[in-house]
Design a protein around this motif. Structure first.
Motif, short mmCIF file in Angstrom:
data_model
loop_
_atom_site.label_atom_id
_atom_site.label_comp_id
_atom_site.label_asym_id
_atom_site.label_seq_id
_atom_site.Cartn_x
_atom_site.Cartn_y
_atom_site.Cartn_z
N GLU A 112 0.84 -1.21 0.00
CA GLU A 112 0.00 0.00 0.00
C GLU A 112 0.87 1.26 0.00
O GLU A 112 0.57 2.22 -0.69
CB GLU A 112 -0.92 0.05 1.23
N ALA A 165 -5.93 9.57 -1.91
CA ALA A 165 -6.89 9.17 -0.87
C ALA A 165 -8.24 8.85 -1.51
O ALA A 165 -8.86 7.82 -1.22
CB ALA A 165 -7.03 10.27 0.17
N PHE A 181 -8.12 5.54 -3.45
CA PHE A 181 -8.08 4.31 -2.65
C PHE A 181 -9.16 4.29 -1.57
O PHE A 181 -9.11 3.46 -0.66
CB PHE A 181 -6.69 4.12 -2.02
N SER A 229 -9.64 6.12 0.87
CA SER A 229 -9.06 6.29 2.20
C SER A 229 -9.18 7.75 2.63
O SER A 229 -9.46 8.61 1.82
CB SER A 229 -7.58 5.92 2.20
N THR A 277 -4.58 9.60 6.40
CA THR A 277 -4.02 8.24 6.38
C THR A 277 -2.98 8.13 5.27
O THR A 277 -1.87 7.61 5.49
CB THR A 277 -5.15 7.21 6.10
N ILE A 278 -3.35 8.61 4.08
CA ILE A 278 -2.44 8.52 2.94
C ILE A 278 -1.21 9.41 3.17
O ILE A 278 -0.08 9.01 2.92
CB ILE A 278 -3.16 8.93 1.64
N ARG A 311 1.03 7.73 5.44
CA ARG A 311 1.63 6.58 4.77
C ARG A 311 2.83 7.03 3.92
O ARG A 311 3.88 6.39 3.92
CB ARG A 311 0.56 5.91 3.89
N GLU A 315 -7.08 -1.77 -8.51
CA GLU A 315 -7.88 -0.82 -7.73
C GLU A 315 -8.79 -0.04 -8.68
O GLU A 315 -9.96 0.19 -8.40
CB GLU A 315 -6.94 0.11 -6.96
#
Lengths: 419, 143
Positions: free
Chosen positions: A129, A148, A151, A153, A157-158, A161, A201
């Motif tokens: 990921e 984001a 995905f 998300s 979070t992204i 990451r 995806e």
């Protein structure tokens, strides 16, 4: 040129140059984050300069030179600070001049700066990921917000990451070189995995979803084409490219007018993109010519090609598909492959052959709650005339699926078995 | 989006290829440019076309079909070569074209045209015509 037009041109230039710029800078400053920052600085300079001067003749070189000046200024500043804070200024002056080093490295013909950037972003020390997010950011030029959305998300979070991924890479002390020899194979697998993850995806996106999601397919195809241009002797690169081109050829056909999903056998094959199919078949041919016929991606591409070549469902060469699955399960053992193999066998050699194989994998834990298993088994039983048993399997599959449309379809099939 | 990029003909290109150092140089430059396009994942296809003296035209008027042999006049409107590119938008296509080495010895032109996709037809023409188009494609791809 009108202001908006210049702005558009600058954006286009930057889209073309960005990844190569970051790749080249990373090799010099040995810091992914710093390289991205420098590239961003160069863009800001272009945005303030070019509307006055026009876009330069060689915009890539202009941006690189601008970023380079920034890098050197930064180093000089660091050096000054070091001088102030330490008492060994004299010694420092006698050291090798880092600015000179940078100039030398910049002048190198770093033809594979882009490839090295791809390898870095897809380094196996990162989770898949994290690799995907970093690749879309650095090579695809997507913003954190876009990634984001793509995905499904949350943006923080992204963002986190990506920050963590950069930190991990920084701490690992990588060389930012294109891996050679034995290491290359493993590293390449890590790259291909990410490209295919991005593609899937996008492929999983359904009608009505944010357009950025299906656009991931195009982004992955572009990455695949870039890799094919940079690593011309790697069979699996062409295998993956072939797989993506052929799968993408069906994008328009797999959605009905009402937005519902249309399965491979039900698709209007006239809507398949024959241009992508031809490109896919050519890439497959190259993968096989390079000796990669048994590579997992090449095998999957060969399977996709069997369907792509069939103008009508009835023309599908199921014998060949069955044989390819025999090889694929050796190259890439997986219960899903085994299930697909059972389906292929049922089509090639009759429902009994499918039943025999599906019973062999019925106990596998990974398939215990996997709706396609009872759905396939129900189909085999139905075709073998064992209607009561088929009904039970369809009902079981309908229970397991989370897709309403599929559920309705499976219940219909159960109904068709009578009672 | 996909775009077709046309290199327009000139008097030189209409005369066909004659070996010369200048031509070799141009081929080398063009080869490098093509390589850039491939490495950027932009180029899908591309070819050069022989002069119009080796081409033919078919004129349509009602039921009549008249074959006309080349060469054709209005050189500037002729096509001497093409690429098929996948780009994000027209601005990107323009940027790439600007990077192309001079495709001809003298002044010349390159034209960029976006390609229709099925989605462009839907909503503009009736579903029947879309279906007809699809049928046509099916026949085309039966080759």
């Amino acid at each position: 040129m009108a202001a908006t037009e210049t702005h558009q041109a600058i954006e286009a230039v930057f889209r073309i140059e960005r990844a190569r710029l970051i790749g080249g800078l990373t090799r010099v400053v040995r810091d992914l984050d710093r390289a991205e920052e420098l590239a961003q600085d160069a863009l800001l300079m272009a945005l303030s300069e070019w509307p006055k001067t026009g876009v330069p003749l060689n915009p890539g070189a202009w941006l690189m030179a601008a970023a380079k000046r920034r890098a050197i200024d930064g180093l000089r500043r660091d050096k000054m600070l070091a001088r102030k804070h330490s008492q060994i200024a004299q010694e420092l002056d006698e050291e090798i001049d880092p600015v000179g080093d940078i100039e030398a490295a910049m002048d190198d013909d770093v033809g594979d700066e882009l490839l090295s950037l791809i390898f870095t972003a897809c380094h196996p020390i990162l989770s898949a990921e994290a690799r995907a997010a970093l690749t879309l950011r650095l090579i695809g030029g997507l913003t954190t917000e876009e990634i984001a959305r793509a995905f499904l998300s949350a943006e923080p979070t992204i963002a986190q990451r990506i920050v963590r991924a950069k930190k991990t890479i920084g701490n690992a002390g990588l060389t930012f070189e294109v891996p050679r020899g034995k290491e290359r194979k493993q590293r390449l697998a890590s790259v291909l995995e990410v490209v295919y993850l991005i593609f899937n995806e996008g492929y999983a996106a359904t009608a009505g979803e944010d357009l950025i999601r299906p656009a991931l397919c195009a982004e992955a195809q572009r990455l695949g084409r870039i890799l094919a241009g940079l690593a011309r002797d790697e069979p699996e690169v062409f295998g993956l490219l072939a797989l993506m081109e052929i799968q993408a050829s069906r994008l328009a056909a797999r959605t009905a007018a009402d937005g519902s999903f249309v399965s491979l056998t039900e698709q209007n094959r006239a809507r398949w993109d024959q241009f992508l199919i031809r490109r896919g078949l050519a890439a497959l041919e190259r993968a096989e010519a390079l000796g990669g016929a048994k590579g997992p991606y090449t095998l999957q591409a060969a399977l996709a090609a069997c369907h792509a070549r069939a103008r009508k469902v009835e023309d599908t060469d199921w014998n060949k598909i069955a044989v390819l699955y025999d090889t694929l399960r050796e190259a890439m053992p997986s219960p899903i492959v085994d299930l697909n193999r059972a389906v292929a066998y049922s089509m090639a050699f009759g429902p009994e052959a499918g039943l025999k194989l599906v019973d062999e994998i019925a106990g596998v834990a990974a398939l215990r709650n996997y709706a396609p298993l009872p759905a396939a088994k129900g189909d085999f039983l139905f075709r073998a005339g064992r209607l009561a048993e088929a009904r039970g399997q369809f009902e079981r599959a309908a229970e397991l699926t989370r897709n309403d449309r599929e559920k309705a379809f499976l219940l219909e099939r159960a109904e068709a078995c009578g009672s | 989006m996909r775009v077709m990029v046309f290199v327009k003909a000139t008097a030189d290109s209409e005369e066909g290829m004659k070996p010369s150092a200048k031509l070799t140089e141009m081929f080398e430059a063009m080869g490098k440019f093509n390589e850039e396009l491939v490495k950027a994942g932009v180029m899908l296809a591309g070819e050069g076309l022989k002069p119009s003296s080796e081409g033919k035209r078919v004129a349509f008027d009602g039921p009549s079909r008249t074959v006309i042999d080349g060469p054709f006049a209005e050189t500037r409107e002729l096509v001497a070569g093409y690429w098929l590119w996948e780009v994000k938008d027209m601005a990107e296509a323009v940027e790439w074209v600007k990077r192309c080495p001079n495709p001809m010895f003298g002044p010349s032109e390159i034209e960029i045209r976006p390609i229709y996709e099925m989605a462009d037809f839907e909503g503009i023409v009736t579903p029947e015509i879309v279906a007809q188009e699809e049928e046509l494609r099916e026949k085309l791809s039966d080759r």
